[in-house]
Design an enzyme around this catalytic site. Structure first.
Site, PDB file in Angstrom:
ATOM      1  N   ASN A  25      44.093  36.150  33.850  1.00 17.50           N
ATOM      2  CA  ASN A  25      44.682  35.479  35.013  1.00 17.50           C
ATOM      3  C   ASN A  25      44.233  34.029  35.082  1.00 17.50           C
ATOM      4  OD1 ASN A  25      42.320  37.276  35.519  1.00 17.50           O
ATOM      5  ND2 ASN A  25      42.161  36.064  37.388  1.00 17.50           N
ATOM      6  N   CYS A  64      41.285  34.190  43.240  1.00 15.09           N
ATOM      7  CA  CYS A  64      40.404  34.987  44.073  1.00 15.09           C
ATOM      8  C   CYS A  64      39.004  34.412  44.132  1.00 15.09           C
ATOM      9  CB  CYS A  64      40.354  36.410  43.543  1.00 15.09           C
ATOM     10  SG  CYS A  64      41.956  36.973  43.037  1.00 15.09           S
TER      11      CYS A  64
HETATM   12  C1  LIG Z   1      44.877  40.120  36.242  1.00 13.10           C
HETATM   13  C2  LIG Z   1      44.894  40.459  37.696  1.00 13.10           C
HETATM   14  N1  LIG Z   1      44.554  41.695  38.083  1.00 13.10           N
HETATM   15  C3  LIG Z   1      44.569  42.058  39.365  1.00 13.10           C
HETATM   16  C4  LIG Z   1      44.922  41.166  40.355  1.00 13.10           C
HETATM   17  C5  LIG Z   1      44.941  41.627  41.785  1.00 13.10           C
HETATM   18  O1  LIG Z   1      46.266  41.642  42.195  1.00 13.10           O
HETATM   19  P1  LIG Z   1      46.684  42.081  43.689  1.00 13.10           P
HETATM   20  O2  LIG Z   1      46.235  40.942  44.546  1.00 13.10           O
HETATM   21  O3  LIG Z   1      48.165  42.268  43.620  1.00 13.10           O
HETATM   22  O4  LIG Z   1      45.975  43.310  44.036  1.00 13.10           O
HETATM   23  C6  LIG Z   1      45.270  39.864  40.008  1.00 13.10           C
HETATM   24  C7  LIG Z   1      45.579  38.853  41.050  1.00 13.10           C
HETATM   25  O5  LIG Z   1      45.208  37.692  40.957  1.00 13.10           O
HETATM   26  C8  LIG Z   1      45.276  39.500  38.639  1.00 13.10           C
HETATM   27  O6  LIG Z   1      45.623  38.285  38.254  1.00 13.10           O
END
Ligand SMILES: Cc1ncc(COP(=O)(O)O)c(C=O)c1O
Length: 391
Positions: free
Chosen positions: A154, A328
């Site tokens: 991400n 995040c």
């Molecule tokens: C690779 C990855 N996994 C999990 C998530 C979590 O996603 P969600 O906010 O839809 O739960 C994200 C969000 O940034 C992400 O980029």
């Protein structure tokens, strides 16, 4: 005062909902609002739509519809994958393998499992953020239950060799999970060719609404629910099904499937123009992540002697939305664990900038960034306490 252009370059954090998706969702709020578990016609008409949506989502990754379980998000899917598989397979072992560049929802789930007595191996990555499949092979033990490696980062966009990792896990009869929140709908995925047993996806990263995600669970994989209740989603995920969000998710999947090739070619071209432009125009700038094995929409840099937060603020003042670290972790002051894992020093990791492109990014947006960013970096360096180097 002249109106500032608003340019969104944070598609990895979340995407706007496509207007075609909104249109598809609308009838499911007030007209077709039934509960899929109800036996009357209100319930049955939405139950049918739920199953059609499951087929659409399954089709994108070569899965069977019965292998798709709708959830509320990628966070929930990742929690379910790790905790659900571990719980159902306690008798088989106590060891889990993850990479050191997982999203916090995998990382923190693993840390929680560790506090419950399970053992976690966190695999190192190389300077591009790549996991070496041989390291996976070496880390597998007799008591290993699950390997979880993110499909595409991400933060730095690197695409992991999940096909090779999947093959190793299949040969060793160990479950393989991948978090595909950033790649799902953007690059082709075939769960059979890649030997994936569990896969996480999220609607809000691919022009669908927030509040929908899914976990693919290969037939035969033993998994326990983490939410107990009325037995929805074949007992794996209780809670009244969020039909409008799931309809939106499946509409978003249809559009991504149709546009995937042309959209990824167009966005890759813009991304490459952006990367080249930044590296040429800005001295002491570096690309994070792999130069070729990367998501079409991700550009991530680090700039010497300055702070990512200051770049974000300056860009925002000029109308450009971007991020530093991951969406995040950007609210925290700690350097990103992903940038540290690829070998950056903490002060270097603080100077990172992620620009993530998407469906509505135009070439003029990239030209604008290439015009303003060098000036921002120059100005920030002039006032930086680190302008003569880090101590
Ligand atoms: C690779 C990855 N996994 C999990 C998530 C979590 O996603 P969600 O906010 O839809 O739960 C994200 C969000 O940034 C992400 O980029």
């Amino acid at each position: 005062m002249a109106k500032i252009k608003k340019i969104y370059l944070d598609y990895a954090a979340t995407t706007p909902v496509d207007s075609r998706v909104v249109k598809a969702m609308l009838p499911y709020f007030s007209e077709k609002f039934g509960n899929t578990m109800s036996l009357h016609s209100f319930g049955q008409e939405v139950k049918e739509v739920l199953e059609e949506s499951r087929e659409v989502v399954a089709d994108l990754i070569g899965a069977k519809p019965s292998e798709i379980f709708f959830t509320s998000s990628a966070t929930e899917s990742n929690n379910l994958a790790l905790k659900g598989v571990i719980e159902a397979n306690r008798k088989r072992g106590h060891h889990i393998i993850i990479s050191s560049i997982e999203h916090p929802c995998v990382r923190e789930s693993a840390t929680w499992l560790e506090s419950q007595g399970f053992e976690i191996t966190r695999l190192k990555v190389d300077k591009y953020g790549l996991v070496n499949p041989r390291d996976v092979e070496k880390a597998i033990r007799k008591d290993t239950i699950l390997v979880s490696v993110i499909h595409a980062s991400n933060e730095i966009g690197t695409i992991e060799p999940i096909g090779e990792i999947g093959k190793i896990c299949r040969d060793k009869k160990i479950y393989f999970h991948t978090d595909a929140a950033q790649s799902f709908g953007k690059i082709p995925i075939d769960v059979n060719k890649l030997n994936i047993d569990l896969l996480t996806a999220s609607s809000q990263k691919m022009y669908g609404p927030k509040g929908a995600g899914c976990l693919f669970v290969r037939e035969g994989v033993k998994i326990s629910p983490i939410l107990h209740g009325g037995g929805h989603e074949s007992g794996l995920r209780s809670s009244t099904v969020n039909i409008p969000a799931i309809v939106g998710f499946s509409e978003a999947v249809k559009i991504c499937k149709k546009l995937m090739k042309t959209e990824s070619q167009r966005i890759t071209k813009l991304r490459d123009k952006l990367i080249k432009g930044v590296l040429v125009k800005i001295p002491d700038s570096h690309l994070n992540g792999h130069p070729a094995k990367r998501l079409p929409n991700n550009a991530n840099f680090w700039f010497e002697f300055i702070e990512g937060e200051s770049i974000i603020i300056q860009l925002d003042l000029l109308g450009v939305a971007a991020s530093t670290g991951s969406a995040c972790s950007s609210a925290k002051l700690e350097p990103s664990h992903i940038l540290l894992a690829i070998g950056l020093k903490p002060q270097e990791a603080h100077g990172s900038l992620r620009l993530s492109l998407g469906r509505w990014t135009k070439e003029s947006d990239i030209n604008y960034v290439l015009k303003i960013l060098p000036k921002i970096i120059k100005k920030l360096r002039e006032i930086s306490p680190f302008k003569h180097g880090y101590k």
